[in-house]
Write an enzyme that holds these catalytic residues in place. Structure first.
Site, PDB file in Angstrom:
ATOM      1  N   HIS A  82       0.956  -1.105  -0.013  1.00 10.93           N
ATOM      2  CA  HIS A  82      -0.116   0.069   0.129  1.00 10.93           C
ATOM      3  C   HIS A  82       0.936   1.159   0.078  1.00 10.93           C
ATOM      4  O   HIS A  82       2.066   1.554   0.358  1.00 10.93           O
ATOM      5  CB  HIS A  82      -1.053   0.104   1.074  1.00 10.93           C
ATOM      6  CG  HIS A  82      -0.015   0.170   2.646  1.00 10.93           C
ATOM      7  ND1 HIS A  82       0.182  -0.900   3.069  1.00 10.93           N
ATOM      8  CD2 HIS A  82       0.006   1.207   3.348  1.00 10.93           C
ATOM      9  CE1 HIS A  82       1.103  -0.553   4.322  1.00 10.93           C
ATOM     10  NE2 HIS A  82       0.651   0.665   4.469  1.00 10.93           N
ATOM     11  N   ASP A  92       0.584   4.818   1.853  1.00  7.02           N
ATOM     12  CA  ASP A  92      -0.407   5.372   2.898  1.00  7.02           C
ATOM     13  C   ASP A  92      -1.298   6.392   2.538  1.00  7.02           C
ATOM     14  O   ASP A  92      -1.167   7.359   1.916  1.00  7.02           O
ATOM     15  CB  ASP A  92       0.814   5.897   4.229  1.00  7.02           C
ATOM     16  CG  ASP A  92       1.505   4.980   4.663  1.00  7.02           C
ATOM     17  OD1 ASP A  92       1.126   3.571   4.777  1.00  7.02           O
ATOM     18  OD2 ASP A  92       2.682   5.396   5.227  1.00  7.02           O
ATOM     19  N   HIS A 126       4.688   0.062   0.379  1.00  8.66           N
ATOM     20  CA  HIS A 126       5.424  -0.785   1.295  1.00  8.66           C
ATOM     21  C   HIS A 126       4.582  -1.892   1.787  1.00  8.66           C
ATOM     22  O   HIS A 126       3.303  -1.964   1.695  1.00  8.66           O
ATOM     23  CB  HIS A 126       6.073   0.167   2.304  1.00  8.66           C
ATOM     24  CG  HIS A 126       5.095   1.062   3.012  1.00  8.66           C
ATOM     25  ND1 HIS A 126       4.535   2.349   2.605  1.00  8.66           N
ATOM     26  CD2 HIS A 126       4.261   0.630   4.291  1.00  8.66           C
ATOM     27  CE1 HIS A 126       3.655   2.741   3.438  1.00  8.66           C
ATOM     28  NE2 HIS A 126       3.502   1.918   4.420  1.00  8.66           N
ATOM     29  N   ARG A 150       4.780   6.248  13.712  1.00  9.83           N
ATOM     30  CA  ARG A 150       4.865   6.974  12.441  1.00  9.83           C
ATOM     31  C   ARG A 150       4.449   8.679  12.612  1.00  9.83           C
ATOM     32  O   ARG A 150       3.190   8.696  13.321  1.00  9.83           O
ATOM     33  CB  ARG A 150       3.938   6.417  11.676  1.00  9.83           C
ATOM     34  CG  ARG A 150       4.128   6.961  10.095  1.00  9.83           C
ATOM     35  CD  ARG A 150       3.284   5.886   9.174  1.00  9.83           C
ATOM     36  NE  ARG A 150       2.067   6.591   8.871  1.00  9.83           N
ATOM     37  CZ  ARG A 150       1.043   6.141   8.392  1.00  9.83           C
ATOM     38  NH1 ARG A 150       1.043   4.676   8.016  1.00  9.83           N
ATOM     39  NH2 ARG A 150       0.015   6.692   8.225  1.00  9.83           N
TER      40      ARG A 150
HETATM   41  O1  LIG Z   1       5.185  -1.252  10.724  1.00 16.76           O
HETATM   42  C1  LIG Z   1       5.601  -1.189   9.518  1.00 16.76           C
HETATM   43  O2  LIG Z   1       6.856  -1.499   9.301  1.00 16.76           O
HETATM   44  C2  LIG Z   1       5.149  -0.303   8.455  1.00 16.76           C
HETATM   45  C3  LIG Z   1       3.700  -0.137   8.758  1.00 16.76           C
HETATM   46  C4  LIG Z   1       3.258   0.896   8.052  1.00 16.76           C
HETATM   47  O3  LIG Z   1       2.466   0.404   6.851  1.00 16.76           O
HETATM   48  C5  LIG Z   1       3.200   2.140   8.032  1.00 16.76           C
HETATM   49  O4  LIG Z   1       3.907   2.782   9.153  1.00 16.76           O
HETATM   50  O5  LIG Z   1       2.814   3.214   7.297  1.00 16.76           O
HETATM   51 FE   LIG Z   2       1.784   2.133   5.748  1.00 15.48          FE
END
Ligand SMILES: O=C(O)CCC(=O)C(=O)O
Ligand SMILES: [Fe+2]
Length: 277
Positions: free
Chosen positions: A97, A99, A253, A268
């Site tokens: 995806h 984000d 990702h 994040r």
């Molecule tokens: O947990 C992760 O490594 C990435 C998760 C994810 O998709 C994000 O943080 O946008």
């Molecule tokens: Fe993500």
């Protein structure tokens, strides 16, 4: 200390040395990070000891920050989103995806800090949607030009995952009301580099507008498979103190869900971007 870059694959990714994210970057250092991000699409900073405030402040250098409609955030800062396997089912991140593409103005980038890691597992993969676009045969590029697709939050956050908890269900309903499905071009243009990128992902793209659903499904399946061919991707094995920064406009990702029952916690900070064109 000048910044140095060690590329990870030809398609994308670089480890950055010589940057301490706990300090405000001066204009030259920030410009170097921005340039590195444009070139490598995903950057990794090792051995960073940053607070939530420092993470937020670094992300905010790139633009206004997004507050996620579903994931929890830190008590101190709404802009620090918490991905904690003790709090949420994170299955939707084990899917390719980009984000928040369900928004009219999806994030330009995200800053992700590893807070609690399993001993092994929990790697994250990224793919370069510009490399994937460039590798498409010319007739396919021509076919995609002008097509648009629908992106819908509900695809990654199905009601079943919210169980019977009425509060969680109500939050999902509110999130859906505030984020109705949106339309974006299938191929978007990076506003700075001008590079074109495939902009549909398994995570949120439900259909190609104006096509019968079966044709749309076939074309999307072709694109979903193409965009994650190994030569466009990289895989990151996290270490404590790692911080990743990615250009969310032209990458996708996938967070590998292979470490349960161990706990994994990531924070994040997400930078709001422009409307894709
Ligand atoms: O947990 C992760 O490594 C990435 C998760 C994810 O998709 C994000 O943080 O946008
Ligand atoms: Fe993500």
């Amino acid at each position: 200390m000048p910044l140095t870059l060690e590329p990870i694959t030809p398609a994308l990714g670089a480890v950055v040395q010589g940057v301490d994210l706990s300090q405000p970057l001066d204009a030259a250092a920030f410009a170097a990070v921005e340039a590195a991000l444009l070139e490598h699409q995903v950057l990794f900073f090792r051995d960073q000891d940053i607070t939530q405030a420092q993470q937020r402040d670094f992300a905010a250098r790139f633009g206004p920050l997004h507050v996620h409609p579903i994931y929890p955030h830190s008590d101190e800062f709404a802009e620090i989103m918490i991905l904690d396997t003790d709090l949420n089912d994170l299955a939707d991140n084990a899917l390719w995806h980009s984000d928040v593409s369900f928004s009219e103005t999806p994030p330009l980038g995200s800053v992700l800090a590893a807070r609690v890691l399993p001993d092994v597992g929990g790697d994250t993969l990224w793919t370069s949607a510009t490399a994937a676009y460039a590798a498409l045969p010319e007739p396919i590029k021509q076919m995609l030009a002008g097509l648009t697709a629908t992106h819908d939050l509900a695809k990654s956050f199905p009601a079943e995952r919210f169980g019977a908890d009425p509060e969680a269900r109500a939050q999902l309903e509110r999130a859906k009301q505030n984020n109705p499905p949106v339309t974006h071009p299938i191929v978007r243009t990076h506003p700075v580099t001008g590079l074109k990128a495939i902009y549909v992902s398994e995570g949120f793209t439900t259909h190609i507008n104006g096509l019968p659903q079966d044709v749309s499904d076939s074309l999307l399946s072709l694109l979903f498979r193409h965009v994650v061919r190994p030569e466009f991707t990289m895989r990151w094995r996290w270490r404590a103190g790692d911080v990743a920064l990615w250009d969310n406009r032209i990458t996708q990702h996938f967070a590998v869900d292979d470490y349960r029952p161990h706990r994994r916690v990531m924070h994040r900070a997400t930078v709001i971007g422009d409307r894709p064109f």
